[in-house]
Design a protein around this motif. Structure first.
Motif, PDB file in Angstrom:
ATOM      1  N   TYR A 127      80.083  92.559  61.188  1.00 46.19           N
ATOM      2  CA  TYR A 127      79.587  92.541  59.991  1.00 46.19           C
ATOM      3  C   TYR A 127      80.356  93.679  59.011  1.00 46.19           C
ATOM      4  N   THR A 128      80.516  94.967  59.631  1.00 44.86           N
ATOM      5  CA  THR A 128      81.111  95.980  58.907  1.00 44.86           C
ATOM      6  C   THR A 128      82.658  95.703  58.661  1.00 44.86           C
ATOM      7  N   ARG A 129      83.170  95.082  59.470  1.00 39.79           N
ATOM      8  CA  ARG A 129      84.573  94.879  59.269  1.00 39.79           C
ATOM      9  C   ARG A 129      84.978  93.721  58.473  1.00 39.79           C
ATOM     10  N   TYR A 130      83.936  92.622  58.278  1.00 41.53           N
ATOM     11  CA  TYR A 130      84.085  91.716  57.455  1.00 41.53           C
ATOM     12  C   TYR A 130      83.909  92.262  55.982  1.00 41.53           C
ATOM     13  N   VAL A 131      82.931  93.232  55.642  1.00 41.52           N
ATOM     14  CA  VAL A 131      82.846  93.658  54.639  1.00 41.52           C
ATOM     15  C   VAL A 131      84.158  94.443  53.983  1.00 41.52           C
ATOM     16  N   LEU A 132      84.423  95.240  54.838  1.00 39.33           N
ATOM     17  CA  LEU A 132      85.736  96.129  54.458  1.00 39.33           C
ATOM     18  C   LEU A 132      86.842  95.100  54.041  1.00 39.33           C
ATOM     19  N   GLU A 133      87.058  94.044  55.136  1.00 43.37           N
ATOM     20  CA  GLU A 133      88.216  93.076  54.770  1.00 43.37           C
ATOM     21  C   GLU A 133      88.168  92.385  53.379  1.00 43.37           C
ATOM     22  N   ARG A 134      86.908  92.203  53.192  1.00 41.61           N
ATOM     23  CA  ARG A 134      86.760  91.355  51.666  1.00 41.61           C
ATOM     24  C   ARG A 134      87.173  92.455  50.793  1.00 41.61           C
ATOM     25  N   PHE A 136      89.561  95.042  50.870  1.00 46.70           N
ATOM     26  CA  PHE A 136      90.712  95.243  51.213  1.00 46.70           C
ATOM     27  C   PHE A 136      91.535  93.945  50.647  1.00 46.70           C
ATOM     28  N   SER A 137      91.023  92.900  51.095  1.00 45.19           N
ATOM     29  CA  SER A 137      91.908  91.692  50.452  1.00 45.19           C
ATOM     30  C   SER A 137      91.600  91.214  49.247  1.00 45.19           C
ATOM     31  N   GLY A 138      90.595  91.391  48.717  1.00 42.62           N
ATOM     32  CA  GLY A 138      90.075  91.093  47.490  1.00 42.62           C
ATOM     33  C   GLY A 138      89.770  91.954  46.213  1.00 42.62           C
ATOM     34  N   ASP A 139      88.923  91.808  45.503  1.00 45.53           N
ATOM     35  CA  ASP A 139      88.845  92.712  44.424  1.00 45.53           C
ATOM     36  C   ASP A 139      87.329  93.575  44.455  1.00 45.53           C
ATOM     37  N   VAL A 140      87.045  94.189  43.456  1.00 51.20           N
ATOM     38  CA  VAL A 140      85.730  94.943  43.614  1.00 51.20           C
ATOM     39  C   VAL A 140      84.434  93.992  43.476  1.00 51.20           C
ATOM     40  N   LEU A 141      84.594  92.845  42.921  1.00 55.59           N
ATOM     41  CA  LEU A 141      83.837  91.680  42.798  1.00 55.59           C
ATOM     42  C   LEU A 141      83.310  91.106  44.089  1.00 55.59           C
ATOM     43  N   ASP A 142      84.897  90.689  44.804  1.00 55.74           N
ATOM     44  CA  ASP A 142      84.578  90.344  46.480  1.00 55.74           C
ATOM     45  C   ASP A 142      83.722  91.223  47.177  1.00 55.74           C
ATOM     46  N   LEU A 143      83.955  92.635  47.010  1.00 49.84           N
ATOM     47  CA  LEU A 143      83.567  93.700  47.936  1.00 49.84           C
ATOM     48  C   LEU A 143      81.825  93.396  47.512  1.00 49.84           C
ATOM     49  N   VAL A 214      80.589  82.289  46.851  1.00 48.55           N
ATOM     50  CA  VAL A 214      79.522  81.924  47.533  1.00 48.55           C
ATOM     51  C   VAL A 214      79.742  81.793  48.855  1.00 48.55           C
ATOM     52  N   GLU A 215      81.251  81.420  49.425  1.00 48.50           N
ATOM     53  CA  GLU A 215      81.485  81.525  50.990  1.00 48.50           C
ATOM     54  C   GLU A 215      81.255  83.116  51.514  1.00 48.50           C
ATOM     55  N   THR A 216      81.648  84.129  50.488  1.00 45.27           N
ATOM     56  CA  THR A 216      81.726  85.431  51.018  1.00 45.27           C
ATOM     57  C   THR A 216      80.138  85.703  51.039  1.00 45.27           C
ATOM     58  N   PHE A 217      79.627  85.362  50.047  1.00 42.17           N
ATOM     59  CA  PHE A 217      78.184  85.798  50.162  1.00 42.17           C
ATOM     60  C   PHE A 217      77.455  85.073  51.626  1.00 42.17           C
ATOM     61  N   ARG A 218      77.758  83.675  51.654  1.00 45.17           N
ATOM     62  CA  ARG A 218      77.094  83.058  52.608  1.00 45.17           C
ATOM     63  C   ARG A 218      77.508  83.753  54.332  1.00 45.17           C
ATOM     64  N   GLN A 219      78.875  84.228  54.184  1.00 39.07           N
ATOM     65  CA  GLN A 219      79.277  84.771  55.559  1.00 39.07           C
ATOM     66  C   GLN A 219      78.660  85.936  55.699  1.00 39.07           C
TER      67      GLN A 219
END
Length: 236
Positions: A127-134, A136-143, A214-219
């Motif tokens: 869980y925590t690494r997924y959040v950090l990955e989003r 790092f790879s995305g923008d502040v909205l993804d995070l 949606v997929e980020t939120f779902r995951q």
């Protein structure tokens, strides 16, 4: 497409808010998270104490990475207002919430040394690494979308348990946990998170981008379910 299940309205999130749209889009997963057996047993007061202590230890480890995620939100912010919001959250986590968590854990026989030395469960790592990955790879909205199920979900869970089990709450060993997340202070944290999502969405959201969010939120929601599973089974 949104799940067929129609979720009840959540008073903190207007139907037009980004959070409400994301929540409805993953309705089945959201119910699996907010009505998980771990949650229901908390409300009933029947959750085994060993399961709760295991959860508390892992939640402390989670908070460490949660603070790191907010530090990343500060770096990714593109306005001074957003930087201040992230900085205030980091300060609250490091100087207030984690200290409160340590004191609360002490009441359950858990020392700060035990919290620090405990290994991270796989569900926590995922869980925590997924959040950090989003982040790092995305923008502040993804995070912020990846963070939202935790921040706002706990407010919804606390609010629902407090209402559902009001009569038996005085005898519930987990009363303090429920009242913390049902309380106005934490409800305001959730309101602020919902508003922050909408501020970011006003600058960054397009309808073409919505399915990715949606997929980020779902995951993230499914990883919350796995976190409850971990607590209930006391697994690493």
């Amino acid at each position: 497409m949104p799940d067929e299940i129609k979720l009840p309205e959540f008073p903190l999130a207007p139907p037009s808010s980004l959070f409400a749209r994301l929540r409805q889009a993953v309705a089945a997963d959201w119910l699996a998270y907010t009505q998980h057996p771990f949650v229901q047993q908390l409300g009933e007061g029947t959750l085994p104490e060993a399961a709760f202590r295991h959860y508390l230890v892992q939640d402390y480890r989670f908070l460490v990475h949660f603070a790191r995620a907010w530090a990343l939100a500060l770096v990714k912010a593109d306005t001074l207002e957003d930087m201040r919001h992230a900085a205030d959250t980091i300060s609250a986590l490091l100087h207030d919430e984690m200290k409160l968590h340590v004191r609360y854990c002490a009441r359950w026989g858990l020392s700060e040394a035990e919290l620090e030395d405990a290994p991270e469960a796989r569900a926590n790592l995922a869980y925590t690494r997924y959040v950090l990955e989003r982040g790092f790879s995305g923008d502040v909205l993804d995070l912020q979308v990846a963070l939202a199920p935790c921040i706002v979900g706990y407010a919804e869970i606390g609010r629902a348990l407090h209402a559902q089990f009001a009569e038996t709450l005085p005898q519930n060993p987990y009363r303090d946990w429920i009242e913390t997340y049902a309380g106005e202070a934490y409800q305001q944290v959730a309101r602020n998170a919902i508003l922050q999502l909408d501020r970011l969405a006003a600058r960054r959201l397009t309808e073409a981008r919505f399915p990715e969010l949606v997929e980020t939120f779902r995951q993230a929601t499914r990883l919350e379910v796995a976190f409850w599973d971990m607590g209930l089974t006391q697994s690493f």
